[in-house]
Enzyme design. Sequence first.
Site, short mmCIF file in Angstrom:
data_model
loop_
_atom_site.label_atom_id
_atom_site.label_comp_id
_atom_site.label_asym_id
_atom_site.label_seq_id
_atom_site.Cartn_x
_atom_site.Cartn_y
_atom_site.Cartn_z
CB ALA A 133 -0.80 -0.08 1.23
CG PHE A 176 2.87 8.50 1.08
CD1 PHE A 176 1.97 9.66 1.04
CD2 PHE A 176 3.49 8.23 -0.17
CE1 PHE A 176 2.25 10.80 0.26
CE2 PHE A 176 3.65 9.46 -1.25
CZ PHE A 176 2.95 10.56 -0.92
CE LYS A 196 5.96 -2.47 2.02
NZ LYS A 196 6.22 -1.25 2.90
CD GLU A 225 8.35 2.58 3.24
OE1 GLU A 225 8.92 2.93 2.40
OE2 GLU A 225 7.57 1.65 2.96
CB SER A 282 6.07 5.46 -7.64
OG SER A 282 6.78 4.51 -7.53
CB CYS A 329 -3.40 8.09 -8.05
SG CYS A 329 -4.98 7.39 -7.70
CD GLU A 346 2.11 10.53 -10.48
OE1 GLU A 346 1.13 10.38 -9.91
OE2 GLU A 346 3.06 9.83 -10.46
#
Length: 543
Positions: A178, A180, A204, A207, A257, A313, A425
């Site tokens: 996943a 942020f 996961k 972080e 990304s 996004c 982007e």
Amino acid sequence: MTSSILHVTKPLLQKSTSQSAPWLHRTTANSAVPTIKNFINGRFVPSPSLDAIHLYDPSTNQHLANVPRSSPDDAIRAASDAFPSWSRTPPQIRQRFLLEYAHVLHGKEMREEVAHWITLEMGKTSQDAMGDVWRGLEVVEASCRAGVEMLGDSMLNLSNGLDTVSYRVPLGVCAGIAPFNFPAMIPLWMFPLAIATGNTYVLKPTEKAPSAALLLAKILHDVGLPPGVLNVVNGGKECVDEILTHPDVKAVSFVGSNAAGEYIHKVGSKHGKRVQANLGAKNHATVMMNDADRNSTIKALVGAAFGAAGQRCMALSVVILVGEAEEARGWVEEMAGEAKKLKVGNGFVDGVDVGPLISKDAKSRAEAIIQESIDQGATCVLDGRGVVVEGYELGNFIGPTIINPNGNSHLDSNKVITNPAYTEEIFGPVLTVLSVPTLDDAIQLTNRNRYGNGCAIFTSSGAAARKYQFEIEAGQIGINVPIPVPLPFFSFTGNKGSIRGDVNFYGKSGVNFFTQLKTVTSNWQYGKGGDLGGTVMPVLGKK
């Protein structure tokens, strides 16, 4: 330590010593900050890894916690052990866990608790964080009807006594990686539908903001989900690599990304896994200046471009104004005026519209792209660099920024745009504005964009809207809707360079991703002596 930093970090320090955040622990009595635990087999457990990633509050850059670089082996083993029992659990019982889960998440206090961790670790405003949770909750609700989407097909009497039926069956252990920018919504795109269809799951989380996902896992466990069905493991690239190459993982979902998504799709596919990956975007909005509702459209454009500090996004990052160049200048000035009204600051503060970027690196990159675009001839209509937020001077803030690569003249839609404000982007509060004379020019320009997540048109002309929706290539189109993310009755249908893999998130496509077809052909002859086949290829139904 300033009083403002104390104000922001105090909730985390309080929760680290209470039962409300059992994923936080101090490795020693003298630890300056807590360390994040993993959630494996129904329990929060410390990672054996001593290597950790620092987790920061993006509004202050205060060190909040350490995120261990864990191996996913224990989580995958727990999911593998739980799969036989869970996959045999009747679908209506699996769905009941999710019905109860949705009921708990509907409680405002519970959603506020999840949103708190999103704002603290990721930075988006409290109101926006509540929306993050709500849009994820809608996928949980839709997952409660997964049994209907899993219905197979059948045909009777293909030959005398011979019938065929197909079923949708779960894959096994599935995994999600996943991002942020949506610490609650994207995990909720992933694991509820996976477990509703009979799979077990290893998540996961990012972080950079893991606590929301860990709290969501705890809530689901507290409503009775069996241990091992959902596991959460923290880590970095090494953890991702182990997930992608582990033989027990059958499918991987990813949002993030382009570079990471391309890598995950390549490595995961090489190791025989199904992979669905949503990547980058450069979403274009076309405005028919002669008939669009001017005030409403400008407000919508500004909100969609700068909300969540542009870290979506589906954020609008390019606006194409269709009509006279002189009129376009007026629209740009009004957009800049509306953007100036937005308040930049800490997401917990009432009235703030634009929070910080996720990290110092993200801020530096956005500022560098802004400067490079100016150096290459673009006009910076509104410059948000250097914004100072009182009490949060060390935060990763950039104010709303508007860049016009083509100055005051029309863009030639046949000319390739090379200015980085358009090509990159940026993932920050930066909006690029262009003007063209016709709708055909706008469609041509939009379709030349390598991404295909979404786009929008603002118009009161049904003919213009219909032409746009039929000729545009992007997978999600808004007509007077700036961010056209479909509700989970449908699927998220970005295309072109915005997706890898060919099965979309949630909806019917999501069910197809997490299941595979099993087809059974049976021959039941009433009485003895029936024809059960021989050495010749059977040709059914032929006399």
